[in-house]
Motif scaffolding. Sequence first.
Motif, mmCIF file in Angstrom:
data_model
loop_
_atom_site.group_PDB
_atom_site.id
_atom_site.type_symbol
_atom_site.label_atom_id
_atom_site.label_comp_id
_atom_site.label_asym_id
_atom_site.label_seq_id
_atom_site.Cartn_x
_atom_site.Cartn_y
_atom_site.Cartn_z
ATOM 1 N N LEU A 179 95.832 50.910 72.140
ATOM 2 C CA LEU A 179 94.892 51.887 72.660
ATOM 3 C C LEU A 179 94.585 53.018 71.685
ATOM 4 O O LEU A 179 93.562 53.681 71.807
ATOM 5 N N ALA A 180 95.498 53.240 70.737
ATOM 6 C CA ALA A 180 95.409 54.437 69.891
ATOM 7 C C ALA A 180 94.075 54.549 69.170
ATOM 8 O O ALA A 180 93.413 55.601 69.215
ATOM 9 N N ALA A 181 93.647 53.475 68.515
ATOM 10 C CA ALA A 181 92.388 53.526 67.774
ATOM 11 C C ALA A 181 91.190 53.619 68.715
ATOM 12 O O ALA A 181 90.256 54.396 68.482
ATOM 13 N N ARG A 182 91.246 52.842 69.798
ATOM 14 C CA ARG A 182 90.116 52.795 70.731
ATOM 15 C C ARG A 182 89.868 54.153 71.389
ATOM 16 O O ARG A 182 88.741 54.565 71.618
ATOM 17 N N ARG A 183 90.962 54.845 71.716
ATOM 18 C CA ARG A 183 90.858 56.121 72.431
ATOM 19 C C ARG A 183 91.099 57.336 71.520
ATOM 20 O O ARG A 183 91.196 58.456 72.010
#
Length: 315
Positions: free
Chosen positions: A150-154
């Motif tokens: 999720l880190a990159a997406r959010r």
Amino acid sequence: MVISVDTGNKMIKTEHYEFNSGIDVLDTIPGENDEVIEFGGKYYRTTNRRISYMEDKTEDDRYYILTLIAIAKELDTMKKEAVLAPNELIEIELLVGLPPAHYGKYRKKFQQYFQRDGKVVGFKYGGTSYQILIHEVKVYVQAYAAYCVLAARRHLTELPKVLVIDIGGFTVDYMILRYGRLEKEHVDSLESGVICLYGRIRAAIRQKYSIALDEEDIDNIILGKNTGYMQELKERVREVTIGYVTELLGTFRELGIDFRTTQTVFMGGGAILVSEIIKVVWERFKGEYFIINDPKANAKGYKLQFQIEAKERED
């Protein structure tokens, strides 16, 4: 070949599949359309009756068989897509995970449990015989693996403080990250997963209505599905669930974590199950939060971490 399996107390998840952590042992093969794995002279079939909680999942072969079924499902998909050649020996890099509180204690044992001394393992699934060799087992930390997805997406690594809460079957894994870096004093697991909620609901309903609800009944009531149960009973289930979520979130305040100072990320099958209740209870806690509606996030995260590690070795 890399295969990722999240061996949960309630559900087994791969990148593409999800099924209950329950298994029946059969002496003879059942109907032709049943999804059965033949291994070691016996037949095994998944069931909705999950295995009772085991802190050490290596105590017997049940989680090994469940993981073989997960591998078989992934291989069956590859076979249908003509990725696998007939009768080939399939070498597998198996990616699995453990709760933060159990990682140091069981990591090596988990590796040995699945690797089986590097021996070739044969089984039959869906009418096809497979020969596999699990030549490497990588063990990752649950919740952090999902965070990586999720880190990159959010853009989570750009935030000063992120609290990750992964509500699973038996454990609730949590961790705090500052600009993507773990705070080691806030990485742990609570034994407060939805299996505990099921016990509370069953007891409350049994005492008042003399009705024995199973876990699927409870899931359907919480999710607002048409179950045929009386409205009074459904309201009691909701009441107990609100109490459970309120108590769980209150635990974090006792740990010195203030939701008003963090971006809170809920994930896991349990969080998805009680997402509407979290919305109700959150009013008293404030702060920003969101829920990741992907129960397979940990399995995907193991794969992502493995790929990052492989790229770093190449560089």
